[in-house]
Design a protein around this motif. Structure first.
Motif, PDB file in Angstrom:
ATOM      1  N   ASP A   1      10.577   7.788  -3.603  1.00 11.81           N
ATOM      2  CA  ASP A   1      10.503   6.567  -2.801  1.00 11.81           C
ATOM      3  C   ASP A   1       9.522   6.680  -1.634  1.00 11.81           C
ATOM      4  O   ASP A   1       8.774   5.745  -1.358  1.00 11.81           O
ATOM      5  CB  ASP A   1      11.888   6.184  -2.263  1.00 11.81           C
ATOM      6  N   GLU A   2       9.524   7.817  -0.940  1.00 12.72           N
ATOM      7  CA  GLU A   2       8.642   7.958   0.228  1.00 12.72           C
ATOM      8  C   GLU A   2       7.171   8.055  -0.157  1.00 12.72           C
ATOM      9  O   GLU A   2       6.298   7.992   0.702  1.00 12.72           O
ATOM     10  CB  GLU A   2       9.053   9.153   1.096  1.00 12.72           C
ATOM     11  N   GLN A   3       6.872   8.172  -1.462  1.00 14.78           N
ATOM     12  CA  GLN A   3       5.492   8.226  -1.932  1.00 14.78           C
ATOM     13  C   GLN A   3       5.013   6.871  -2.446  1.00 14.78           C
ATOM     14  O   GLN A   3       3.847   6.724  -2.790  1.00 14.78           O
ATOM     15  CB  GLN A   3       5.365   9.250  -3.061  1.00 14.78           C
ATOM     16  N   LEU A   4       5.911   5.911  -2.496  1.00 19.22           N
ATOM     17  CA  LEU A   4       5.599   4.594  -3.032  1.00 19.22           C
ATOM     18  C   LEU A   4       5.483   3.570  -1.913  1.00 19.22           C
ATOM     19  O   LEU A   4       5.945   3.784  -0.797  1.00 19.22           O
ATOM     20  CB  LEU A   4       6.696   4.160  -4.012  1.00 19.22           C
ATOM     21  N   SER A   5       4.894   2.422  -2.235  1.00 20.57           N
ATOM     22  CA  SER A   5       4.800   1.344  -1.248  1.00 20.57           C
ATOM     23  C   SER A   5       6.192   0.740  -1.024  1.00 20.57           C
ATOM     24  O   SER A   5       7.097   0.899  -1.841  1.00 20.57           O
ATOM     25  CB  SER A   5       3.840   0.254  -1.739  1.00 20.57           C
ATOM     26  N   ARG A   6       6.327   0.039   0.097  1.00 21.60           N
ATOM     27  CA  ARG A   6       7.614  -0.626   0.373  1.00 21.60           C
ATOM     28  C   ARG A   6       7.953  -1.631  -0.718  1.00 21.60           C
ATOM     29  O   ARG A   6       9.105  -1.750  -1.126  1.00 21.60           O
ATOM     30  CB  ARG A   6       7.568  -1.314   1.741  1.00 21.60           C
TER      31      ARG A   6
ATOM     32  N   ILE B   1       0.840  -1.199   0.000  1.00 19.61           N
ATOM     33  CA  ILE B   1       0.000   0.000   0.000  1.00 19.61           C
ATOM     34  C   ILE B   1       0.875   1.249   0.000  1.00 19.61           C
ATOM     35  O   ILE B   1       1.803   1.367   0.791  1.00 19.61           O
ATOM     36  CB  ILE B   1      -0.933   0.009   1.230  1.00 19.61           C
ATOM     37  N   ARG B   2       0.550   2.179  -0.876  1.00 26.78           N
ATOM     38  CA  ARG B   2       1.263   3.458  -0.887  1.00 26.78           C
ATOM     39  C   ARG B   2       0.832   4.296   0.301  1.00 26.78           C
ATOM     40  O   ARG B   2      -0.328   4.233   0.726  1.00 26.78           O
ATOM     41  CB  ARG B   2       0.962   4.222  -2.181  1.00 26.78           C
ATOM     42  N   PRO B   3       1.747   5.109   0.850  1.00 25.06           N
ATOM     43  CA  PRO B   3       1.365   5.983   1.959  1.00 25.06           C
ATOM     44  C   PRO B   3       0.218   6.910   1.560  1.00 25.06           C
ATOM     45  O   PRO B   3       0.169   7.387   0.430  1.00 25.06           O
ATOM     46  CB  PRO B   3       2.635   6.790   2.229  1.00 25.06           C
ATOM     47  N   PHE B   4      -0.685   7.135   2.471  1.00 24.48           N
ATOM     48  CA  PHE B   4      -1.843   8.010   2.257  1.00 24.48           C
ATOM     49  C   PHE B   4      -2.546   7.668   0.938  1.00 24.48           C
ATOM     50  O   PHE B   4      -2.657   8.501   0.046  1.00 24.48           O
ATOM     51  CB  PHE B   4      -1.428   9.483   2.295  1.00 24.48           C
ATOM     52  N   PRO B   5      -3.026   6.436   0.814  1.00 21.61           N
ATOM     53  CA  PRO B   5      -3.600   6.000  -0.468  1.00 21.61           C
ATOM     54  C   PRO B   5      -4.829   6.782  -0.908  1.00 21.61           C
ATOM     55  O   PRO B   5      -5.208   6.722  -2.069  1.00 21.61           O
ATOM     56  CB  PRO B   5      -3.942   4.525  -0.224  1.00 21.61           C
ATOM     57  N   TRP B   6      -5.450   7.525  -0.025  1.00 25.12           N
ATOM     58  CA  TRP B   6      -6.616   8.324  -0.387  1.00 25.12           C
ATOM     59  C   TRP B   6      -6.222   9.645  -1.038  1.00 25.12           C
ATOM     60  O   TRP B   6      -7.071  10.337  -1.569  1.00 25.12           O
ATOM     61  CB  TRP B   6      -7.486   8.598   0.852  1.00 25.12           C
ATOM     62  N   VAL B   7      -4.937   9.999  -1.041  1.00 28.35           N
ATOM     63  CA  VAL B   7      -4.466  11.233  -1.672  1.00 28.35           C
ATOM     64  C   VAL B   7      -4.148  10.933  -3.138  1.00 28.35           C
ATOM     65  O   VAL B   7      -3.329  10.073  -3.442  1.00 28.35           O
ATOM     66  CB  VAL B   7      -3.206  11.792  -0.957  1.00 28.35           C
TER      67      VAL B   7
END
Length: 175
Positions: free
Chosen positions: A160-165, A147-153
């Motif tokens: 990298d910090e906007q993508l999933s691990r 899951i990407r961080p803040f998937p509702w945005v």
């Protein structure tokens, strides 16, 4: 006499909890009260810190809100505490896990929102609640990896910090 002493002790304990809650709220407001210049990660941390300090304050006043809330999008539905107000997805079952951030502030949630919260927090960890189904924390941890961080945005995500691990891990691997 004992009844009076226990009443005074209870009042002092309640007053102590309230004082601690007020100090926490003041510190969080001083640190996160003005979000000008925040990036999405700082904004999320600030939102989490302020909402948690408000929960602590309400708990000390014995005035916690009911489980049903009205979201900013106008929907009324029971939501777990881990559900972000802007996240329109429904809960995925009963509250089963606690997600703690790196400062040990936490929220209990269903597996679905627990995974979304875990994916959005840097340095967070997940623990199953005592009555959780077997493997709940493991499922949340594994799901959070994709899951990407803040998937509702909405919007493009390239850093990298906007993508999933999982996406970041694949980027680093060579074919």
């Amino acid at each position: 006499m004992n009844k009076t002493c226990s009443s005074i002790s209870a009042l002092a304990a309640q007053n102590s909890e309230l004082e601690a809650a007020i100090r926490t709220a003041q510190k969080m407001l001083a640190a996160y009260g003005d979000p000008a210049g925040f990036d999405i990660d700082q904004y999320a941390r600030g939102y989490g810190a302020l909402s948690e300090s408000l929960r602590i304050l309400l708990r000390a006043l014995d005035a916690e809100p009911a489980a049903e809330v009205v979201s900013p999008i106008g929907d009324t539905a029971p939501r777990c505490p881990a559900a972000h107000p802007e996240d329109r997805t429904p809960c995925g079952g009963p509250v089963a896990v606690t997600v703690l951030d790196r400062h040990n502030a936490g929220a209990k949630g269903c597996e679905h929102h627990g995974a979304r919260l875990l994916a959005s927090l840097d340095g967070a960890r997940v623990y199953a609640l005592p009555d959780a189904p077997d493997g709940a924390a493991i499922r949340v941890f594994k799901d959070a990896g994709s899951i990407r961080p803040f998937p509702w945005v909405a919007g493009p995500r390239t850093r990298d910090e906007q993508l999933s691990r999982d996406e970041v891990r694949k980027r680093g691997e060579r074919p």
